[in-house]
Structure formats: structure tokens, C-alpha cells
Design a protein around this motif. Structure first.
Motif, PDB file in Angstrom:
ATOM      1  N   GLU A 116       0.830  -1.207   0.000  1.00  0.00           N
ATOM      2  CA  GLU A 116       0.000   0.000   0.000  1.00  0.00           C
ATOM      3  C   GLU A 116       0.863   1.256   0.000  1.00  0.00           C
ATOM      4  N   LYS A 117       0.303   2.341  -0.512  1.00  0.00           N
ATOM      5  CA  LYS A 117       0.988   3.625  -0.433  1.00  0.00           C
ATOM      6  C   LYS A 117       1.163   4.033   1.025  1.00  0.00           C
ATOM      7  N   LEU A 118       2.249   4.718   1.277  1.00  0.00           N
ATOM      8  CA  LEU A 118       2.536   5.183   2.629  1.00  0.00           C
ATOM      9  C   LEU A 118       2.086   6.633   2.769  1.00  0.00           C
ATOM     10  N   GLU A 119       1.514   6.966   3.919  1.00  0.00           N
ATOM     11  CA  GLU A 119       1.078   8.335   4.169  1.00  0.00           C
ATOM     12  C   GLU A 119       2.130   9.053   5.004  1.00  0.00           C
ATOM     13  N   TYR A 120       2.503  10.263   4.577  1.00  0.00           N
ATOM     14  CA  TYR A 120       3.577  10.993   5.243  1.00  0.00           C
ATOM     15  C   TYR A 120       3.306  12.495   5.172  1.00  0.00           C
ATOM     16  N   ARG A 121       3.589  13.183   6.277  1.00  0.00           N
ATOM     17  CA  ARG A 121       3.466  14.647   6.301  1.00  0.00           C
ATOM     18  C   ARG A 121       4.858  15.251   6.338  1.00  0.00           C
ATOM     19  N   LYS A 122       5.172  16.082   5.344  1.00  0.00           N
ATOM     20  CA  LYS A 122       6.493  16.698   5.248  1.00  0.00           C
ATOM     21  C   LYS A 122       6.677  17.742   6.351  1.00  0.00           C
ATOM     22  N   SER A 123       7.774  17.609   7.051  1.00  0.00           N
ATOM     23  CA  SER A 123       8.022  18.473   8.217  1.00  0.00           C
ATOM     24  C   SER A 123       8.541  19.852   7.826  1.00  0.00           C
ATOM     25  N   THR A 124       9.251  19.930   6.689  1.00  0.00           N
ATOM     26  CA  THR A 124       9.887  21.197   6.325  1.00  0.00           C
ATOM     27  C   THR A 124       9.144  21.950   5.225  1.00  0.00           C
ATOM     28  N   ALA A 125       8.004  21.437   4.775  1.00  0.00           N
ATOM     29  CA  ALA A 125       7.261  22.090   3.686  1.00  0.00           C
ATOM     30  C   ALA A 125       6.808  23.485   4.092  1.00  0.00           C
ATOM     31  N   ILE A 126       6.850  24.411   3.141  1.00  0.00           N
ATOM     32  CA  ILE A 126       6.421  25.802   3.372  1.00  0.00           C
ATOM     33  C   ILE A 126       5.419  26.176   2.278  1.00  0.00           C
ATOM     34  N   PRO A 127       4.157  26.483   2.657  1.00  0.00           N
ATOM     35  CA  PRO A 127       3.571  26.388   4.006  1.00  0.00           C
ATOM     36  C   PRO A 127       3.355  24.933   4.412  1.00  0.00           C
ATOM     37  N   ALA A 128       2.970  24.735   5.643  1.00  0.00           N
ATOM     38  CA  ALA A 128       2.767  23.386   6.171  1.00  0.00           C
ATOM     39  C   ALA A 128       1.703  22.654   5.351  1.00  0.00           C
ATOM     40  N   GLU A 129       1.904  21.349   5.181  1.00  0.00           N
ATOM     41  CA  GLU A 129       0.991  20.524   4.394  1.00  0.00           C
ATOM     42  C   GLU A 129       0.367  19.438   5.250  1.00  0.00           C
ATOM     43  N   GLU A 130      -0.756  18.940   4.800  1.00  0.00           N
ATOM     44  CA  GLU A 130      -1.347  17.755   5.402  1.00  0.00           C
ATOM     45  C   GLU A 130      -0.597  16.514   4.902  1.00  0.00           C
ATOM     46  N   ALA A 131      -0.783  15.415   5.578  1.00  0.00           N
ATOM     47  CA  ALA A 131      -0.155  14.165   5.158  1.00  0.00           C
ATOM     48  C   ALA A 131      -0.653  13.760   3.780  1.00  0.00           C
ATOM     49  N   LYS A 132       0.258  13.250   2.950  1.00  0.00           N
ATOM     50  CA  LYS A 132      -0.079  12.803   1.600  1.00  0.00           C
ATOM     51  C   LYS A 132       0.530  11.428   1.352  1.00  0.00           C
ATOM     52  N   ASP A 133      -0.020  10.745   0.338  1.00  0.00           N
ATOM     53  CA  ASP A 133       0.502   9.433  -0.032  1.00  0.00           C
ATOM     54  C   ASP A 133       1.860   9.569  -0.713  1.00  0.00           C
ATOM     55  N   ILE A 134       2.742   8.616  -0.440  1.00  0.00           N
ATOM     56  CA  ILE A 134       4.019   8.499  -1.135  1.00  0.00           C
ATOM     57  C   ILE A 134       3.888   7.355  -2.130  1.00  0.00           C
ATOM     58  N   SER A 135       4.182   7.635  -3.393  1.00  0.00           N
ATOM     59  CA  SER A 135       4.029   6.632  -4.435  1.00  0.00           C
ATOM     60  C   SER A 135       5.330   6.459  -5.202  1.00  0.00           C
ATOM     61  N   TRP A 136       5.542   5.247  -5.744  1.00  0.00           N
ATOM     62  CA  TRP A 136       6.690   5.023  -6.611  1.00  0.00           C
ATOM     63  C   TRP A 136       6.500   5.833  -7.898  1.00  0.00           C
ATOM     64  N   GLU A 137       7.611   6.132  -8.559  1.00  0.00           N
ATOM     65  CA  GLU A 137       7.534   6.921  -9.785  1.00  0.00           C
ATOM     66  C   GLU A 137       7.291   6.062 -11.014  1.00  0.00           C
ATOM     67  N   ARG A 138       7.662   4.763 -10.950  1.00  0.00           N
ATOM     68  CA  ARG A 138       7.525   3.879 -12.099  1.00  0.00           C
ATOM     69  C   ARG A 138       7.022   2.514 -11.635  1.00  0.00           C
ATOM     70  N   PRO A 139       6.303   1.801 -12.511  1.00  0.00           N
ATOM     71  CA  PRO A 139       5.877   0.456 -12.139  1.00  0.00           C
ATOM     72  C   PRO A 139       7.044  -0.538 -12.184  1.00  0.00           C
ATOM     73  N   ILE A 140       6.776  -1.726 -11.716  1.00  0.00           N
ATOM     74  CA  ILE A 140       7.646  -2.887 -11.909  1.00  0.00           C
ATOM     75  C   ILE A 140       7.131  -3.611 -13.156  1.00  0.00           C
ATOM     76  N   SER A 166      13.675  14.163  -3.404  1.00  0.00           N
ATOM     77  CA  SER A 166      12.328  14.458  -3.887  1.00  0.00           C
ATOM     78  C   SER A 166      11.961  15.895  -3.524  1.00  0.00           C
ATOM     79  N   ASN A 167      11.009  16.444  -4.246  1.00  0.00           N
ATOM     80  CA  ASN A 167      10.629  17.836  -4.024  1.00  0.00           C
ATOM     81  C   ASN A 167       9.931  18.029  -2.675  1.00  0.00           C
ATOM     82  N   VAL A 168      10.248  19.126  -2.028  1.00  0.00           N
ATOM     83  CA  VAL A 168       9.570  19.547  -0.802  1.00  0.00           C
ATOM     84  C   VAL A 168       9.081  20.972  -1.038  1.00  0.00           C
ATOM     85  N   LYS A 169       7.786  21.172  -0.962  1.00  0.00           N
ATOM     86  CA  LYS A 169       7.183  22.453  -1.313  1.00  0.00           C
ATOM     87  C   LYS A 169       7.792  23.602  -0.511  1.00  0.00           C
TER      88      LYS A 169
END
Length: 328
Positions: A116-140, A166-169
Motif C-alpha cells: 500500500e501507499k505510505l502516508e507521510y506529512r512533510k516536516s519542512t514544507a512551506i507552508p505546512a501541508e497535510e499528510a499525503k501518499d508516497i508513491s513510486w515513480e515507475r511500475p515494476i 524528492s521535491n519539498v514544497k
């Protein structure tokens, strides 16, 4: 039987100030493909090209750059499998492709099908963000190939997340400049999660194959963006030294790179450092057929030093990894 993996690096018809035009890449890349002379060839970073009728609502793409590259080579007549979007067309960027001399009897691709996708909230994002899913960039990409005198061979083609952060807003001035070390570090952490997470999904897939066929012929190859001994490689190998369970020995995947002398065991150069980022791992049943492994790195350029602007050579910045197997 020769199986090869090659990150061909941004194969596309278009060009810009950093990437050379396709016609300048054709000869060096085609010469390399002919030298590889593979029966099964796994490619990474094959871009898709939009057709004239392409729209955002009705995407139409094909792999015309690849078709141009392999024209008038033995690969022209090979069976082909490649990754597709939910619209059943190739991705615009970085498709995985498998070319096979023999029929591909089954084709699958997986992206969070086993994890399953993992849910994560970025600590350093500006402005603060809610938790979002982390997904792979390419399939297997997973195919089964009917190989004469060998039988069914599972070939799994991977391109795990790069080591670039990876990008951090709100944490980047531009593509190359971060506003804070913490922002960069969090982006690096996220890339590590994606890389290790997809390696874990690959290992779950391998275990499923072994559960169905304990003596399955399996080859896992591609650009892992990880060195031997690092977590993604170790996760896919599943060594008894890590599990502590000798009953799992038949599920261990063996690195073909161990058959290559240390002095030439590299597929990538960065700031003068020799790195082995491209791998081929084989099941125990394939080990008895394994004859030799080679990395064609004689013409490999250091991708970091010559051009600070990231201008690309016509050649790839990765070297092909080739393994030879007996068919008896």
C-alpha cells in the motif's frame, strides 16, 4: 542465452540545450546494442512520443524513438513489452521495456499492487501541508518468457527511485538550489523511502512466484540506484545471512556481479567514483545455467564532471550489464 540490462538514458526524439538530438545518439547507442547481442534485453528510460492526435483527455503515444534506434538490427523482430499508463499507452518519460527473441507468454506491471501507499506529512514544507501518499515513480515490469531448453523464465525489470532528493514544497530556489539543508535532507529521505519501498514490493512479488513454483527461473535486473550491500539490493536478494532461516535458501536471489572482477565491477561514474547501480539477480535454478557476467564500461563517461550544466553525451551515463547462461 544472453540477458542484458541497460539504462539507455532519456531516449527521446526531442532535444534541448542539455540533451543531444536523436540522430546523434543513434550510432553510439546502436553500436552498443549490437555489441550486447542479447536474447533478452531490459531497457530503462525509454521515453514515449506523442502522436498527432494526442490530447490530455485521450493520450496517444508510441515508442518511436526506440523503433528508430533498433531499426535494421536483430532487435527489430523481437517480442516487446513495456510499461503503460492507466490509458494503456506508454508513459511520456522513463518507460521500462523488455525485448525478447522468444515469445512473451505473460505480461504484468505492478505499482502498489503488493504494498500500500505510505502516508507521510512533510516536516519542512512551506507552508505546512497535510499528510499525503508516497508513491513510486515507475511500475515494476514483469514478463514470463518461453525459452527453448530452459522453459518458463520470469524476467523482472526495475528502475528504482534515484538518489536525488524528492521535491519539498517551498524548499527550493530552483532545480539545483535548496533553501535549507533540512529541506534537502527530507527530500533525500523521501527518495530513500520510495527506493526501498519499491524494492520491498519486488521482494514480495518474488516470494509469490516462489510460493507457486519453488524452483522458478527468475531474473531481476535494472537500475536499482543502489550499491551492493545497500538496503534495496539486500531486500531483493533475501540472503539467509539476513533472514537467519536456512529453509528460505531456495528463495535467495544471487548477484551476477560477484562473477566480475572488482577492478571492473562498475556501471556508473560520478565525481570519479565507480558505482555499481545496475544489477542482475538470479534465482538458484538459474545459477546452474549461469556462465559469465560482463559490464561494458570501457567508454563510460563521468556524468558529473565534464559539464557543470548537466549537458549529456550521446552515449548513456550507464553501462550495460550482460549475463550469459547455458540452455542445457
Amino acid at each position: 542465452m544472453k540477458i542484458a540490462t541497460f539504462n539507455i538514458e532519456n531516449l527521446d526524439e526531442s532535444s534541448d540545450e542539455l540533451n543531444p538530438v536523436l540522430h546523434k545518439r543513434i550510432k553510439p547507442l546502436r553500436d552498443m546494442l549490437l555489441r550486447i547481442d542479447a536474447d533478452i534485453l531490459c531497457l530503462q528510460e525509454v521515453h514515449g512520443q506523442e502522436l498527432p492526435e494526442h490530447t490530455s483527455r485521450d493520450p496517444k503515444r508510441e515508442l518511436s524513438a526506440l523503433e528508430t534506434l533498433i531499426l535494421d538490427t536483430p532487435y527489430t523482430h523481437f517480442h516487446t513489452a513495456y510499461t503503460v499508463t492507466s490509458d494503456e499507452v506508454p508513459y511520456d518519460k522513463r518507460n521500462l521495456v523488455i525485448l525478447s527473441r522468444w515469445p512473451i507468454i505473460q505480461l504484468n506491471q505492478y505499482k502498489h499492487d503488493h504494498l500500500e501507499k505510505l502516508e507521510y506529512r512533510k516536516s519542512t514544507a512551506i507552508p505546512a501541508e497535510e499528510a499525503k501518499d508516497i508513491s513510486w515513480e515507475r511500475p515494476i515490469l514483469h514478463v514470463q518468457i518461453d525459452v527453448p531448453e530452459v522453459g518458463n523464465v520470469h524476467v523482472i525489470n526495475l528502475h528504482l527511485k534515484s538518489r536525488l532528493s524528492s521535491n519539498v514544497k517551498g524548499q527550493k530556489e530552483n532545480n539545483y538550489t535548496w533553501k535549507s539543508a533540512a529541506g534537502w535532507a527530507e527530500g533525500y529521505f523521501l527518495s530513500s523511502i520510495k527506493r526501498v519501498g519499491q524494492a520491498l514490493e519486488t521482494r514480495v512479488l518474488i516470494d509469490e512466484i516462489f510460493a507457486d513454483t519453488p524452483d522458478a527461473n527468475i531474473v531481476v535486473c535494472g537500475d536499482f540506484n543502489a550499491e551492493p550491500g545497500e538496503v534495496p539490493v539486500e531486500a531483493i536478494c533475501g540472503r539467509v545471512e539476513n533472514t537467519g532461516n536456512p529453509e528460505l535458501r531456495h528463495t535467495v536471489m544471487l548477484p551476477c556481479s560477484l562473477a566480475i572482477a572488482d577492478s571492473v565491477r562498475f556501471s556508473h561514474l560520478h565525481h570519479g567514483q565507480r558505482n555499481l547501480l545496475d544489477h542482475m539477480l538470479i534465482s538458484q535454478s538459474m545459477y546452474g545455467k549461469f556462465a559469465q557476467a560482463q559490464i561494458f564500461n570501457e567508454n563510460l563517461h563521468d556524468e558529473s564532471l565534464p559539464f557543470a550544466s548537466d549537458t549529456k553525451f550521446p552515449e548513456s551515463d550507464h553501462a550495460p550489464f550482460v549475463a550469459t547462461f547455458r540452455q542445457y
